[in-house]
Design a protein around this motif. Structure first.
Motif, short mmCIF file in Angstrom:
data_model
loop_
_atom_site.label_atom_id
_atom_site.label_comp_id
_atom_site.label_asym_id
_atom_site.label_seq_id
_atom_site.Cartn_x
_atom_site.Cartn_y
_atom_site.Cartn_z
N ILE A 5 6.18 4.39 -7.54
CA ILE A 5 5.41 3.07 -7.71
C ILE A 5 4.44 3.75 -6.65
O ILE A 5 4.21 3.13 -5.56
CB ILE A 5 6.05 1.64 -7.56
CG1 ILE A 5 7.11 1.48 -8.18
CG2 ILE A 5 4.98 0.70 -7.10
CD1 ILE A 5 7.53 0.03 -7.68
N ALA A 6 3.06 3.97 -7.18
CA ALA A 6 2.34 4.29 -6.46
C ALA A 6 1.27 3.02 -5.65
O ALA A 6 1.30 2.41 -6.55
CB ALA A 6 0.71 4.62 -7.25
N ALA A 7 1.10 2.47 -4.66
CA ALA A 7 -0.06 1.55 -3.72
C ALA A 7 0.86 0.16 -4.06
O ALA A 7 -0.37 -0.29 -4.60
CB ALA A 7 -1.56 1.64 -4.28
N SER A 8 1.65 0.62 -3.47
CA SER A 8 2.35 -0.76 -3.74
C SER A 8 1.71 -1.96 -3.60
O SER A 8 0.29 -2.34 -2.75
CB SER A 8 3.49 -0.92 -3.17
OG SER A 8 3.55 -0.55 -1.59
N GLY A 66 1.07 -1.18 0.18
CA GLY A 66 0.17 -0.44 0.05
C GLY A 66 0.80 0.84 -0.08
O GLY A 66 -0.03 2.31 -0.55
N GLU A 67 2.03 1.52 0.08
CA GLU A 67 2.82 2.49 0.15
C GLU A 67 3.82 2.45 -1.20
O GLU A 67 3.61 2.44 -2.22
CB GLU A 67 4.45 1.71 1.12
CG GLU A 67 3.97 1.95 2.06
CD GLU A 67 5.11 2.41 3.16
OE1 GLU A 67 5.29 2.48 3.88
OE2 GLU A 67 6.41 3.07 2.66
N ASN A 68 3.54 4.29 -0.69
CA ASN A 68 4.01 4.66 -2.35
C ASN A 68 5.53 5.11 -2.90
O ASN A 68 6.00 5.03 -1.20
CB ASN A 68 3.43 6.20 -2.56
CG ASN A 68 1.83 6.41 -2.70
OD1 ASN A 68 0.53 4.84 -3.45
ND2 ASN A 68 1.30 7.49 -2.13
N LEU A 69 5.85 4.13 -3.18
CA LEU A 69 7.56 4.17 -3.16
C LEU A 69 8.15 5.23 -4.59
O LEU A 69 7.61 5.58 -5.21
CB LEU A 69 7.87 3.15 -3.24
CG LEU A 69 7.34 1.97 -3.41
CD1 LEU A 69 7.99 0.62 -3.61
CD2 LEU A 69 7.77 1.77 -1.42
#
Lengths: 113, 113
Positions: free
Chosen positions: B77-80, B16-19
């Motif tokens: 990368i959005a919403a990993s 869920g994290e943005n990277l």
């Protein structure tokens, strides 16, 4: 599914054996590449073929011998390899030499005993 | 010698994290910039290609930008998701007909559920 097909997927050979790696693409690309990749390292360019002619040889030892029998096929002939030659060998192709992106196969994992 | 540096070398995050993955290069003659994904024991899959006249490319949850003046590129990368777990490599070429790619060592990403 990758559009560049490499066989075999895995190869174990002794230092005195002769074997070949094969690469095939049917995208009509006129440039084909061989790369060598060691674990945790980026791919290193070995050879480039353009219109079936060898264009680049990155000072690769003669125990590696590339061949491009036609525009769809690329071979890498192996003879008298050393343990340090164990690596993932990747084939790639592109529309023309110098055009991007390059399309990569899944590689051949080579182990030298 | 052209150097391409990727930071961080490894990254482990919850789903869920943005990277943001970073790539920097010393070459002042960057032409095209690509981001690749490599799954363990597999070949490279081209994710995004930023061509010479472009500064950004987007595909789904991925966005890549290129700032030639500062010698940097980022992959966002959005919403990993766990399926994003792989090694991400950046590579550039110099626009010549040789087609040589200059790779970074990659960022190994793990996304856990």
């Amino acid at each position: 599914d990758t559009e560049v097909t490499q066989t075999p997927k895995h190869l174990v050979m002794g230092m005195t054996n002769k074997k070949s790696l094969k690469c095939e693409q049917h995208m009509g690309h006129r440039a084909m590449y061989w790369y060598k990749q060691k674990a945790k390292k980026p791919p290193e360019l070995m050879f480039v073929y353009s219109y079936e002619k060898l264009s680049i040889n990155e000072s690769v030892p003669s125990r590696f011998s590339p061949e491009c029998p036609n525009s769809s096929l690329l071979n890498l002939h192996l003879h008298a390899l050393q343990p340090e030659d164990s690596a993932l060998y990747l084939c790639a192709s592109s529309q023309e030499q110098g055009s991007q992106p390059q399309h990569f196969g899944d590689g051949t994992r080579l182990s030298i005993l | 010698k052209q150097e391409v540096t990727q930071i961080p070398a490894a990254l482990s995050v919850p789903e869920g994290e943005n990277l943001v993955l970073n790539c920097s290069f010393t070459d002042s003659a960057i032409y095209n910039l690509q981001w690749f994904r490599q799954d363990p024991g597999k070949g490279l899959t081209s994710l995004l290609l930023i061509q010479s006249s472009q500064r950004e490319q987007t595909s789904g949850r991925l966005n890549a930008s290129l700032d030639k003046s500062s010698g940097r590129s980022t992959l966002y990368i959005a919403a990993s998701q766990p399926g994003d777990s792989a090694t991400y490599l950046c590579a550039h070429d110099r626009g010549s007909t040789l087609g040589r790619l200059y790779f970074g060592r990659g960022t190994q990403l793990t996304v856990w559920p």
